[in-house]
Enzyme design. Structure first.
Site, short mmCIF file in Angstrom:
data_model
loop_
_atom_site.label_atom_id
_atom_site.label_comp_id
_atom_site.label_asym_id
_atom_site.label_seq_id
_atom_site.Cartn_x
_atom_site.Cartn_y
_atom_site.Cartn_z
N HIS A 98 21.58 92.45 -11.01
CA HIS A 98 22.78 91.82 -11.59
C HIS A 98 23.84 92.90 -11.84
O HIS A 98 23.51 94.03 -12.19
CB HIS A 98 22.42 91.11 -12.90
CG HIS A 98 23.52 90.24 -13.39
ND1 HIS A 98 24.61 90.74 -14.06
CD2 HIS A 98 23.72 88.90 -13.27
CE1 HIS A 98 25.43 89.73 -14.33
NE2 HIS A 98 24.91 88.61 -13.87
N GLU A 117 27.99 87.20 -6.65
CA GLU A 117 28.71 87.12 -7.92
C GLU A 117 29.83 88.16 -7.93
O GLU A 117 29.58 89.33 -8.24
CB GLU A 117 27.77 87.39 -9.09
CG GLU A 117 26.59 86.46 -9.18
CD GLU A 117 26.01 86.41 -10.58
OE1 GLU A 117 26.06 85.34 -11.20
OE2 GLU A 117 25.54 87.45 -11.08
N ASN A 170 21.33 81.97 -16.04
CA ASN A 170 21.04 83.32 -16.51
C ASN A 170 21.52 83.41 -17.95
O ASN A 170 22.72 83.48 -18.20
CB ASN A 170 21.78 84.34 -15.61
CG ASN A 170 21.63 85.77 -16.12
OD1 ASN A 170 20.85 86.03 -17.05
ND2 ASN A 170 22.37 86.69 -15.52
N TRP A 171 20.55 83.39 -18.86
CA TRP A 171 20.93 83.34 -20.29
C TRP A 171 21.36 84.71 -20.81
O TRP A 171 21.82 84.83 -21.93
CB TRP A 171 19.75 82.82 -21.12
CG TRP A 171 19.43 81.36 -20.88
CD1 TRP A 171 20.16 80.48 -20.12
CD2 TRP A 171 18.30 80.62 -21.37
NE1 TRP A 171 19.56 79.25 -20.14
CE2 TRP A 171 18.42 79.30 -20.89
CE3 TRP A 171 17.22 80.95 -22.19
CZ2 TRP A 171 17.48 78.31 -21.20
CZ3 TRP A 171 16.28 79.97 -22.49
CH2 TRP A 171 16.42 78.66 -22.01
N GLY A 206 32.13 85.86 -16.46
CA GLY A 206 32.50 85.78 -17.87
C GLY A 206 33.99 85.85 -18.14
O GLY A 206 34.42 86.01 -19.28
N GLY A 259 26.06 81.68 -15.92
CA GLY A 259 25.92 82.44 -17.16
C GLY A 259 26.28 81.56 -18.35
O GLY A 259 25.50 80.72 -18.79
N GLY A 260 27.49 81.74 -18.85
CA GLY A 260 27.93 81.07 -20.08
C GLY A 260 27.64 79.58 -20.15
O GLY A 260 27.14 79.08 -21.17
P1 13P Z 1 29.36 83.46 -16.15
O1 13P Z 1 28.93 82.11 -15.59
O2 13P Z 1 29.30 83.52 -17.63
O3 13P Z 1 30.65 83.91 -15.56
O4 13P Z 1 28.23 84.51 -15.66
C1 13P Z 1 27.86 84.54 -14.33
C2 13P Z 1 26.69 85.42 -14.20
O5 13P Z 1 26.78 86.63 -14.38
C3 13P Z 1 25.39 84.81 -13.87
O6 13P Z 1 24.45 85.77 -13.53
#
Ligand code: 13P
Length: 250
Positions: free
Chosen positions: A94, A166, A10-11, A172, A232-233
């Protein structure tokens, strides 16, 4: 029950068209057989990224959608246009959309119906905040989100459903859930799914999301009810994302 592991990136609001296309070019030959992989760019990068991914086993998804197909809905993007851009997946509900854009279980439900009607694969995100977890609300929140998202949708229409668990406090923050916390939550979610969709629950992939990195992916993905990751990251860097994809290979 063997479920094909599914790793999605997920960018969020990151990566330009050129950056996204370059990442996918690099990712194309790094997807091992037996692992499903997708990237979810911003709407404006969907088409070029889908073009770049064409002919490879990298799938492409949107990060949200509206539930109406076409019409006077300024600023919205529907499953029809997402499919037209070449995408196969849509992330729904999300926690950032719930937190910043008033997404509710009810809107997730409307969007889910629209995504399924278009034949796109939904990735429905659920997860508790730290306050909810510490307040003993974990199970009530997950149950409400699962039941709310699937309300009124027959199991027969949910064959492709993917859930992403999540925990909001892990997104994050670098604070990943322990493997036990992840497994417990996933097993609970699967039990809730079973109550709603019956046996199909054993085929639904449940991804974990929240600070998944190359160094913790293998352990998380090794849990019996963790069927993949929503990243995410670490999905913004080819080497890191490719390492997480590799970790999904049993
Ligand atoms: P991170 O991997 O940056 O913690 O983000 C997770 C996320 O929200 C994926 O949808």
């Amino acid at each position: 029950m063997a479920r094909i592991p599914f790793i999605a990136g997920n960018w969020k609001l990151n990566l330009s068209v050129a950056e996204g296309v370059a990442l996918v070019q690099g990712l194309k030959d790094k997807v091992p057989a037996g692992v499903e992989v997708a990237v979810c760019p911003t709407f404006v990068a969907l088409y070029p990224v889908a073009q770049a991914a064409k002919g490879s086993s990298v799938g492409v998804g949107a990060q949200d959608c509206y539930w109406k197909e076409t019409g006077a809905f300024t600023g919205e993007v529907s499953p029809t246009f997402i499919a037209d851009a070449g995408a196969q997946y849509v992330v729904l509900g999300h926690s950032e959309r719930r937190q910043f854009f008033n997404e509710t279980d009810q809107t997730v439900n409307q969007k889910l119906k629209a995504v399924l009607a278009k034949g796109l694969v939904p990735i429905v995100c659920i997860g508790e905040t730290l306050t909810e977890r510490e307040g003993g609300q974990l199970e009530a929140v997950l149950k409400r989100q699962v039941v709310g998202a699937l309300d009124g949708i027959p199991a027969a229409q949910l064959e492709t459903l993917v859930i992403a668990y999540e925990p909001v406090w892990a997104i994050g923050t670098g604070k990943v859930a322990t493997t036990q916390q992840a497994q417990d939550a996933h097993a609970f979610v699967r039990a809730q799914l079973r109550a709603v969709v019956g046996e199909l629950a054993d085929r639904v992939r449940i991804q974990y999301g929240g600070s998944v990195k190359p160094d913790n992916a293998k352990e998380l993905l090794g849990q019996p009810d963790v069927d993949g990751a929503l990243v995410g990251g670490a999905s913004l860097k080819l080497a890191d994302f490719a390492a997480i994809v590799a970790a999904a290979k049993a």
